[in-house]
Each structure stands twice: as C-alpha cells, then as structure tokens.
Design an enzyme around this catalytic site. Structure first.
Site, PDB file in Angstrom:
ATOM      1  N   CYS A 127      29.132  53.492  38.684  1.00 58.75           N
ATOM      2  CA  CYS A 127      29.563  52.467  39.640  1.00 58.75           C
ATOM      3  C   CYS A 127      30.817  52.870  40.406  1.00 58.75           C
ATOM      4  CB  CYS A 127      29.806  51.158  38.921  1.00 58.75           C
ATOM      5  SG  CYS A 127      28.398  50.672  37.956  1.00 58.75           S
ATOM      6  N   HIS A 267      33.908  46.439  43.058  1.00 57.35           N
ATOM      7  CA  HIS A 267      32.551  46.672  42.561  1.00 57.35           C
ATOM      8  C   HIS A 267      31.966  45.321  42.166  1.00 57.35           C
ATOM      9  CE1 HIS A 267      29.122  48.050  40.506  1.00 57.35           C
ATOM     10  NE2 HIS A 267      29.603  47.874  39.296  1.00 57.35           N
ATOM     11  N   ASN A 297      24.291  43.716  40.741  1.00 58.37           N
ATOM     12  CA  ASN A 297      25.092  44.925  40.587  1.00 58.37           C
ATOM     13  C   ASN A 297      24.270  46.125  41.069  1.00 58.37           C
ATOM     14  OD1 ASN A 297      26.411  47.199  39.652  1.00 58.37           O
ATOM     15  ND2 ASN A 297      26.753  46.426  37.581  1.00 58.37           N
TER      16      ASN A 297
HETATM   17  N1  ACO Z   1      19.722  34.768  29.417  1.00 58.13           N
HETATM   18  C1  ACO Z   1      20.026  33.906  28.422  1.00 58.13           C
HETATM   19  N2  ACO Z   1      20.793  34.248  27.372  1.00 58.13           N
HETATM   20  C2  ACO Z   1      21.275  35.490  27.329  1.00 58.13           C
HETATM   21  C3  ACO Z   1      21.008  36.437  28.335  1.00 58.13           C
HETATM   22  C4  ACO Z   1      20.195  36.023  29.402  1.00 58.13           C
HETATM   23  N3  ACO Z   1      19.883  36.855  30.431  1.00 58.13           N
HETATM   24  N4  ACO Z   1      21.637  37.590  28.009  1.00 58.13           N
HETATM   25  C5  ACO Z   1      22.271  37.374  26.858  1.00 58.13           C
HETATM   26  N5  ACO Z   1      22.063  36.115  26.438  1.00 58.13           N
HETATM   27  C6  ACO Z   1      22.554  35.459  25.241  1.00 58.13           C
HETATM   28  C7  ACO Z   1      22.880  36.437  24.147  1.00 58.13           C
HETATM   29  O1  ACO Z   1      21.728  36.780  23.418  1.00 58.13           O
HETATM   30  C8  ACO Z   1      23.878  35.658  23.332  1.00 58.13           C
HETATM   31  O2  ACO Z   1      23.210  34.759  22.519  1.00 58.13           O
HETATM   32  P1  ACO Z   1      23.731  34.512  21.012  1.00 58.13           P
HETATM   33  O3  ACO Z   1      25.102  33.947  21.185  1.00 58.13           O
HETATM   34  O4  ACO Z   1      22.707  33.560  20.491  1.00 58.13           O
HETATM   35  O5  ACO Z   1      23.723  35.854  20.357  1.00 58.13           O
HETATM   36  C9  ACO Z   1      24.633  34.848  24.380  1.00 58.13           C
HETATM   37  O6  ACO Z   1      23.778  34.816  25.535  1.00 58.13           O
HETATM   38  C10 ACO Z   1      25.940  35.433  24.773  1.00 58.13           C
HETATM   39  O7  ACO Z   1      25.754  36.825  25.011  1.00 58.13           O
HETATM   40  P2  ACO Z   1      26.930  37.740  25.390  1.00 58.13           P
HETATM   41  O8  ACO Z   1      26.418  39.124  25.577  1.00 58.13           O
HETATM   42  O9  ACO Z   1      28.060  37.546  24.474  1.00 58.13           O
HETATM   43  O10 ACO Z   1      27.293  37.097  26.813  1.00 58.13           O
HETATM   44  P3  ACO Z   1      28.469  37.438  27.740  1.00 58.13           P
HETATM   45  O11 ACO Z   1      29.200  36.199  28.088  1.00 58.13           O
HETATM   46  O12 ACO Z   1      29.268  38.612  27.250  1.00 58.13           O
HETATM   47  O13 ACO Z   1      27.731  37.880  29.054  1.00 58.13           O
HETATM   48  C11 ACO Z   1      27.167  39.894  30.248  1.00 58.13           C
HETATM   49  C12 ACO Z   1      26.872  39.031  29.026  1.00 58.13           C
HETATM   50  C13 ACO Z   1      26.874  39.080  31.493  1.00 58.13           C
HETATM   51  C14 ACO Z   1      26.273  41.119  30.210  1.00 58.13           C
HETATM   52  C15 ACO Z   1      28.641  40.259  30.204  1.00 58.13           C
HETATM   53  O14 ACO Z   1      28.963  40.821  28.964  1.00 58.13           O
HETATM   54  C16 ACO Z   1      28.996  41.250  31.262  1.00 58.13           C
HETATM   55  O15 ACO Z   1      28.961  40.942  32.437  1.00 58.13           O
HETATM   56  N6  ACO Z   1      29.403  42.451  30.850  1.00 58.13           N
HETATM   57  C17 ACO Z   1      29.749  43.475  31.781  1.00 58.13           C
HETATM   58  C18 ACO Z   1      28.471  44.025  32.287  1.00 58.13           C
HETATM   59  C19 ACO Z   1      28.691  44.811  33.474  1.00 58.13           C
HETATM   60  O16 ACO Z   1      29.291  44.365  34.429  1.00 58.13           O
HETATM   61  N7  ACO Z   1      28.150  45.987  33.417  1.00 58.13           N
HETATM   62  C20 ACO Z   1      28.176  46.834  34.459  1.00 58.13           C
HETATM   63  C21 ACO Z   1      29.573  47.383  34.702  1.00 58.13           C
HETATM   64  S1  ACO Z   1      29.471  49.007  34.895  1.00 58.13           S
HETATM   65  C22 ACO Z   1      28.250  49.135  35.948  1.00 58.13           C
HETATM   66  O17 ACO Z   1      28.252  48.447  36.941  1.00 58.13           O
HETATM   67  C23 ACO Z   1      27.131  50.067  35.617  1.00 58.13           C
END
Ligand code: ACO
Length: 340
Positions: A127, A267, A297
């Site tokens: 990214c 980003h 993204n």
């Molecule tokens: N729909 C519904 N529920 C979901 C989904 C979904 N799509 N995805 C995860 N969940 C659930 C999980 O299973 C979890 O359930 P549980 O509590 O029963 O175990 C709950 O939601 C919370 O999951 P988390 O992973 O803790 O959620 P979080 O608030 O951290 O959000 C996310 C997840 C959006 C992926 C976040 O961590 C994030 O944005 N991380 C950075 C990702 C990113 O930006 N990556 C790219 C950067 S680098 C690049 O661009 C390549």
C-alpha cells in the site's frame, strides 16, 4: 492543472524538483456493494460500514488485468499533462497484483501505451508503493536522468482476496491511479519524503503461496494460500502509529508545519485508521480527502486515485501543499509533502 502551470519554468532561487504535470485514474465498471457480500459470507452492511467506512468497491472484469487498469489511468494522466506516450522516459508501476510474475506490469503498460523510449519496472511496497515509486522517480528526475516519468499505482485486489474470509474480503477493491512527474524550478514539487519498513512484522499481512517459498501446487490452491492473510487488529495498530510518525517526519524534512498542509491524502484502508491519525496529528478530519466509501482499499492505487479525483473535482488546486501518507504489508510506510 496544466493550464495553470506550464510544465517547466525556471524561476530564480528555486532548485530543480519533480513536479506533477498531470494525473489520471481508472476504476472498473462493476460496483460491488456491502449487501452483495451478505450473499457470500456472514456479514452485514452495518458491520462493514461502521468498522471500515466502506460502502462499495469496484471489481475488475474476469479478463481485465492490472496492466489494463494501469494503462487506462496512464492514458488519462498523459492527456492531462498534454504529453504523448513517446515523451515518457520512465514508467514505474507500484503493485502487489502484477499480471504475471514476469514480465513486469510496467513493461505491459509500456506496450499498451506505445511508450517505446521508456525504461520500465515494478515496485513492490504494497500500500506504500505509490509513495516509494514517486520517491524513486524523483531521484531520476532531479539528477537529470529522466525528464518525464509515469508513476502508476494499480491493483486487481479481487484476484488475491479469499472470498470465504469475511475479515478480509470486504475490505478491498480494484483500480488504478497515475501521475506524470516532470522537472521544474519554480518552487513546486515533491518537497520531501519519509519512508520506513519493518520486515520483522512481515507475517502480519501476507499472501503465503505463489512465490519461491511455496510455489503454486494443488495443495496451495486447496488451502487458499494464494490469497491475503491478515492479522487485522495488529495491522490497525501499527498503521496508526507509523503513518502518524511518517507524516511528522516528512513535514519536518520539508521544513514546514502541519498548518501549511492544505489537504492530506491518506492511504484509504479504513476510516477508523484515518480518524485515529487525524487525532494524533491534531488535524481536523475535514482536511483529509476520503474516497474509500466508494472504492474500498485499493492498496498501491488508493493514493493516486484519490489524488486524481481531488484534482479533477477541483478540491485540490494549484498552489495547495498536500501530504500523502501510506502504510502496508512489509511492513512498509511512507509520507510525502508535495507543493502543487
Ligand atoms: N462481518 C461481520 N463480522 C465480522 C467481519 C465481517 N466482515 N469480519 C470480522 N467480523 C467479526 C469477527 O469475527 C469478530 O467476531 P468475534 O468478536 O465474535 O470474534 C468481530 O467481528 C470483531 O473482529 P475484529 O477483527 O476484532 O474487528 P476489528 O474491529 O478489528 O475490525 C478490521 C476488523 C476492519 C479488519 C480492522 O482490524 C482493520 O481495519 N484492520 C486494518 C486492516 C487494514 O487496513 N489492512 C490493510 C492495511 S495495509 C493494506 O492496505 C494492504
């Protein structure tokens, strides 16, 4: 932009810098909404919107590859700059989704555009790729080796998404953005870039197979190892810390302050990450240009697409000073200060 600023000007007291001569972007036609995901994984529009800020993203057609998106964005940037493909000396494509392991996607873009004078290569910094590639182009431009460089961020993220993993498949989209960089001595240009990497955290965001570590096999395909694996929470934490620090470092290197920045083009990974960075930098969120709601993204494509939209929409204007800031797999991060 071109009509306001002649491509090259010599004004006393300024040094030669890499300046933006034109921007372009291309998004594939197919829109995939959050509701569309509810048919393939256990998720909801509400979860995706509140956790990420994304409502929809574009998905390339099956026969459409990264170089197709990239060449269209490149053509539009050439038009905006008033240049021909044969004026290009250098093409760099920042991508994690190349058409092939070899040749480079940049060479395929060269062929599509007819940019026969250019030398071409790809840049893999995930990214952060557009910021890294622009900084490399700056070196070639400032040392006089090239006069016109086309830097493209282009991704077909849908080709490396695990469509059964609800935590990652909802995040990404396809698209391409391009910038033509040229040389001028009039105070405009890429003023400073700060970049960093931490390979100790390489496993946080990885496509396990398809390279030399684990070449493609029936087993790797069955185990879905050709798709993105991500530790979302960890990535989130590092993204906020490193993007905010990179922004501060680039600003300091440019000899300015955050108050001098008209627009931040971050980003576009997650609205919550961007809000956390705004808070750390004590900048109002209104100074961040956001389009992730419509694009998801797009990895290396996300900053140049946002930049092109902001320029064409009249949000970003000649005279503005912008800050780009990115973070991605590697881990890699970077930020640039650009005077338009
Ligand atoms: N729909 C519904 N529920 C979901 C989904 C979904 N799509 N995805 C995860 N969940 C659930 C999980 O299973 C979890 O359930 P549980 O509590 O029963 O175990 C709950 O939601 C919370 O999951 P988390 O992973 O803790 O959620 P979080 O608030 O951290 O959000 C996310 C997840 C959006 C992926 C976040 O961590 C994030 O944005 N991380 C950075 C990702 C990113 O930006 N990556 C790219 C950067 S680098 C690049 O661009 C390549």
């Amino acid at each position: 932009m071109k009509t306001q600023h002649p491509i090259s000007q010599n004004l006393p007291g300024h040094r030669v810098r890499a300046v933006i001569a034109g921007t372009g972007s291309y998004l594939p036609a197919r829109v995939m909404s959050n509701d569309d995901f509810t048919k393939i994984v256990d998720t909801s529009d509400e979860w995706i919107r509140t956790r990420t800020g994304i409502r929809e993203r574009r998905i390339a057609a099956p026969g459409e590859a990264t170089s197709d998106l990239a060449a269209k964005a490149g053509e539009r940037a050439l038009q905006a700059a008033g240049l021909n493909a044969t004026d290009l000396d250098l093409i760099i494509v920042a991508t994690v989704t190349p058409d092939h392991l070899l040749p480079s996607t940049a060479c395929l873009v060269q062929r599509a555009l007819g940019a026969e004078r250019a030398f071409c290569f790809d840049m893999e910094a995930a990214c952060s790729g557009f910021i890294y590639a622009s900084e490399v182009a700056r070196c070639f431009l400032e040392n006089g080796a090239v006069r016109h460089a086309l830097v493209i961020g282009a991704e077909k993220m849908s080709s490396i998404v695990d469509w059964t993993d609800r935590q990652t498949c909802v995040l990404f989209g396809d698209g391409a953005g391009a910038v033509i960089w040229t040389r001028a001595e009039d105070g405009r240009g890429l003023l400073a870039t700060a970049m960093g990497s931490d390979g100790r955290l390489a496993d946080l965001l990885v496509v396990p197979a398809g390279g030399s570590r684990k070449p493609a096999s029936a087993e790797t395909v069955a185990a879905r190892e050709h798709a993105i694996r991500m530790s979302g929470r960890e990535v989130f934490r590092h993204a906020v810390v490193n993007m905010a620090q990179a922004a501060r470092d680039a600003i300091e290197k440019a000899g300015c302050t955050l108050a001098d920045i008209t627009w931040v083009i971050p980003h576009q990974a997650n609205q919550r990450i961007i809000e956390a960075i705004a808070e750390r930098l004590e900048l109002p969120i209104g100074r961040f240009y956001l389009n992730l709601e419509r694009t998801g993204n797009m990895s290396g494509a996300s900053i140049p697409v946002a930049l092109d939209e902001a320029v064409r929409g009249g949000t970003i204007r000649p005279g503005d000073r912008i800050l780009t800031v990115a973070f991605g797999s590697g881990l890699t991060w970077g930020a640039s200060v650009i005077q338009l």
